[in-house]
Design a protein around this motif. Structure first.
Motif, PDB file in Angstrom:
ATOM      1  N   ILE A 106      42.126  45.782  43.326  1.00 15.79           N
ATOM      2  CA  ILE A 106      41.189  45.664  41.653  1.00 15.79           C
ATOM      3  C   ILE A 106      40.129  46.110  42.328  1.00 15.79           C
ATOM      4  O   ILE A 106      38.655  46.990  42.535  1.00 15.79           O
ATOM      5  N   GLN A 107      39.745  44.797  42.768  1.00 13.92           N
ATOM      6  CA  GLN A 107      38.344  44.835  43.191  1.00 13.92           C
ATOM      7  C   GLN A 107      37.641  45.441  44.231  1.00 13.92           C
ATOM      8  O   GLN A 107      36.635  46.233  44.699  1.00 13.92           O
ATOM      9  N   ARG A 108      38.347  45.590  45.424  1.00 15.74           N
ATOM     10  CA  ARG A 108      38.282  45.930  46.501  1.00 15.74           C
ATOM     11  C   ARG A 108      38.380  47.765  46.717  1.00 15.74           C
ATOM     12  O   ARG A 108      37.861  48.091  47.754  1.00 15.74           O
ATOM     13  N   ARG A 109      39.244  47.986  45.619  1.00 19.18           N
ATOM     14  CA  ARG A 109      39.617  49.406  45.410  1.00 19.18           C
ATOM     15  C   ARG A 109      37.941  50.302  44.218  1.00 19.18           C
ATOM     16  O   ARG A 109      36.858  51.037  44.268  1.00 19.18           O
ATOM     17  N   ALA A 110      37.712  48.724  43.721  1.00 20.17           N
ATOM     18  CA  ALA A 110      36.473  49.103  43.043  1.00 20.17           C
ATOM     19  C   ALA A 110      34.389  49.521  43.583  1.00 20.17           C
ATOM     20  O   ALA A 110      33.775  49.768  43.807  1.00 20.17           O
ATOM     21  N   ILE A 111      34.855  48.417  44.672  1.00 18.35           N
ATOM     22  CA  ILE A 111      33.803  48.319  45.975  1.00 18.35           C
ATOM     23  C   ILE A 111      33.687  49.571  46.915  1.00 18.35           C
ATOM     24  O   ILE A 111      32.982  50.649  47.370  1.00 18.35           O
ATOM     25  N   ALA A 112      34.675  50.222  47.271  1.00 12.32           N
ATOM     26  CA  ALA A 112      34.832  51.563  47.639  1.00 12.32           C
ATOM     27  C   ALA A 112      34.413  52.492  46.926  1.00 12.32           C
ATOM     28  O   ALA A 112      34.065  53.191  47.089  1.00 12.32           O
ATOM     29  N   LEU A 113      34.851  52.827  45.868  1.00 13.22           N
ATOM     30  CA  LEU A 113      34.327  53.625  45.123  1.00 13.22           C
ATOM     31  C   LEU A 113      32.977  53.899  44.762  1.00 13.22           C
ATOM     32  O   LEU A 113      32.053  54.512  44.784  1.00 13.22           O
ATOM     33  N   LEU A 114      32.329  52.620  44.089  1.00  9.22           N
ATOM     34  CA  LEU A 114      31.266  52.375  43.373  1.00  9.22           C
ATOM     35  C   LEU A 114      30.155  52.074  44.859  1.00  9.22           C
ATOM     36  O   LEU A 114      29.325  51.921  43.927  1.00  9.22           O
ATOM     37  N   GLY A 115      30.786  51.113  45.803  1.00  5.84           N
ATOM     38  CA  GLY A 115      29.592  50.659  46.429  1.00  5.84           C
ATOM     39  C   GLY A 115      29.391  49.286  46.362  1.00  5.84           C
ATOM     40  O   GLY A 115      30.203  48.482  45.825  1.00  5.84           O
ATOM     41  N   ASN A 116      28.759  48.916  47.257  1.00  8.13           N
ATOM     42  CA  ASN A 116      29.253  47.076  47.569  1.00  8.13           C
ATOM     43  C   ASN A 116      28.273  46.709  46.081  1.00  8.13           C
ATOM     44  O   ASN A 116      27.447  46.784  45.924  1.00  8.13           O
ATOM     45  N   ARG A 117      29.291  45.815  45.529  1.00 12.98           N
ATOM     46  CA  ARG A 117      28.213  45.462  44.492  1.00 12.98           C
ATOM     47  C   ARG A 117      28.268  43.725  44.154  1.00 12.98           C
ATOM     48  O   ARG A 117      29.913  43.022  44.835  1.00 12.98           O
ATOM     49  N   ASP A 118      27.855  42.870  43.236  1.00 11.66           N
ATOM     50  CA  ASP A 118      27.863  41.708  43.592  1.00 11.66           C
ATOM     51  C   ASP A 118      29.029  41.650  42.032  1.00 11.66           C
ATOM     52  O   ASP A 118      27.880  40.863  40.681  1.00 11.66           O
ATOM     53  N   LEU A 119      29.973  41.752  41.810  1.00 11.26           N
ATOM     54  CA  LEU A 119      30.420  41.579  40.521  1.00 11.26           C
ATOM     55  C   LEU A 119      30.449  40.327  40.072  1.00 11.26           C
ATOM     56  O   LEU A 119      31.237  39.080  40.696  1.00 11.26           O
ATOM     57  N   THR A 120      30.712  40.213  38.269  1.00  9.81           N
ATOM     58  CA  THR A 120      30.866  38.687  37.938  1.00  9.81           C
ATOM     59  C   THR A 120      31.866  38.846  37.480  1.00  9.81           C
ATOM     60  O   THR A 120      32.678  40.006  37.650  1.00  9.81           O
ATOM     61  N   ALA A 121      31.661  37.395  36.686  1.00  9.50           N
ATOM     62  CA  ALA A 121      33.461  37.225  36.373  1.00  9.50           C
ATOM     63  C   ALA A 121      33.831  38.751  35.395  1.00  9.50           C
ATOM     64  O   ALA A 121      35.314  38.827  35.205  1.00  9.50           O
ATOM     65  N   PHE A 122      32.848  38.965  34.664  1.00  8.56           N
ATOM     66  CA  PHE A 122      33.070  40.424  33.273  1.00  8.56           C
ATOM     67  C   PHE A 122      33.381  41.588  33.794  1.00  8.56           C
ATOM     68  O   PHE A 122      34.488  42.102  33.648  1.00  8.56           O
ATOM     69  N   ASP A 123      33.060  42.046  35.185  1.00  3.74           N
ATOM     70  CA  ASP A 123      33.195  42.707  35.792  1.00  3.74           C
ATOM     71  C   ASP A 123      34.229  42.664  36.243  1.00  3.74           C
ATOM     72  O   ASP A 123      35.411  43.707  35.569  1.00  3.74           O
ATOM     73  N   LYS A 124      34.829  41.840  37.627  1.00  6.94           N
ATOM     74  CA  LYS A 124      36.482  41.844  37.431  1.00  6.94           C
ATOM     75  C   LYS A 124      37.335  42.012  36.434  1.00  6.94           C
ATOM     76  O   LYS A 124      38.347  42.770  36.183  1.00  6.94           O
ATOM     77  N   LEU A 125      37.027  41.574  34.418  1.00  2.86           N
ATOM     78  CA  LEU A 125      37.934  41.194  33.616  1.00  2.86           C
ATOM     79  C   LEU A 125      37.903  43.540  33.475  1.00  2.86           C
ATOM     80  O   LEU A 125      38.989  43.536  32.899  1.00  2.86           O
ATOM     81  N   GLN A 126      36.426  43.387  33.543  1.00  3.23           N
ATOM     82  CA  GLN A 126      36.891  45.047  33.090  1.00  3.23           C
ATOM     83  C   GLN A 126      37.556  45.878  33.774  1.00  3.23           C
ATOM     84  O   GLN A 126      38.226  46.843  33.351  1.00  3.23           O
ATOM     85  N   LEU A 127      37.441  46.008  35.125  1.00  2.00           N
ATOM     86  CA  LEU A 127      38.230  46.586  36.107  1.00  2.00           C
ATOM     87  C   LEU A 127      39.196  46.418  36.120  1.00  2.00           C
ATOM     88  O   LEU A 127      39.933  47.524  35.822  1.00  2.00           O
ATOM     89  N   ARG A 128      39.531  45.172  35.251  1.00  3.27           N
ATOM     90  CA  ARG A 128      41.320  44.942  35.534  1.00  3.27           C
ATOM     91  C   ARG A 128      41.970  45.645  34.713  1.00  3.27           C
ATOM     92  O   ARG A 128      43.149  46.524  34.306  1.00  3.27           O
TER      93      ARG A 128
END
Length: 208
Positions: A106-128
């Motif tokens: 999920i995080q790899r797909r999100a970075i590929a779509l949205l650009g390189n980000r420094d994802l927080t723990a909450f970001d990862k939960l939202q993406l999931r």
């Protein structure tokens, strides 16, 4: 501390964009899978029932949240003999969503779509969670929308038949036959000549 923990560089628009990308992916994959089942003869009554229950289970996950087991009220609302299958599907999906490999993808797909980000723990939960919602929505969609073109094919066949009949109508033997063999009550005959006037036997003098 709580504010720092919940701070997210991802905006609502970012999460929405990721949800739509996941939804498109899930829909494409599920549509292909369901179509394959329909046309290769492998779709059984049991598989169709499992597909329907899977959509219900995922919808319950979205409404109730990711719990360690399927809520009792959900399983009790099902028909007899379906609770065990539903609970098994629930456990399998829960383990799938919580797997580290799933979240890494999920995080790899999100970075590929949205650009390189420094994802927080909450970001990862939202993406999931966006991926869970997309999966549930896609499963419900393929159950709600007919994956066939029966009605469109019927309409095309009717239109084509009308065209065929219209092209054949001027030379239709049935139409010619109907003209030749009308019932006696419907046949037209020439009217008889009007009767000639009857002259009285008067003498020429009386007529003058």
């Amino acid at each position: 501390m709580l504010t720092d923990t919940l701070h997210s560089p991802l905006s609502d628009a970012d999460i929405t964009a990721f949800f739509h990308a996941e939804l498109l992916s899930y829909l494409g994959s599920l549509r292909e899978q369901r179509l394959h089942e329909r046309i290769d003869g492998s779709l059984t009554s049991e598989k169709a029932r499992k597909n329907r229950l899977e959509a219900l289970v995922l919808r319950g996950m979205v409404e109730d949240g990711l719990r360690e087991e399927m809520p009792t009220e959900r399983s009790n609302a099902l028909e007899a003999g379906e609770s065990e299958t539903a609970r098994s599907l629930y456990d399998a999906h829960l383990q799938h969503f919580l797997r580290p490999a799933f979240n890494d993808d999920i995080q790899r797909r999100a970075i590929a779509l949205l650009g390189n980000r420094d994802l927080t723990a909450f970001d990862k939960l939202q993406l999931r969670w966006a991926a869970v919602e997309a999966s549930a929505a896609a499963h419900e969609a393929v159950e709600a929308v007919p994956l066939h073109r029966a009605e469109a094919a019927r309409g095309a066949a009717i239109a084509l038949l009308h065209d065929m009949l219209g092209a054949a109508r001027p030379q239709s033997p049935l139409r010619t036959l109907s003209r030749r063999r009308r019932p006696l009550s419907q046949r037209r005959y020439p009217s008889p000549p009007a009767p000639r006037p009857i002259l009285s036997h008067r003498s020429p003098r009386a007529l003058s």
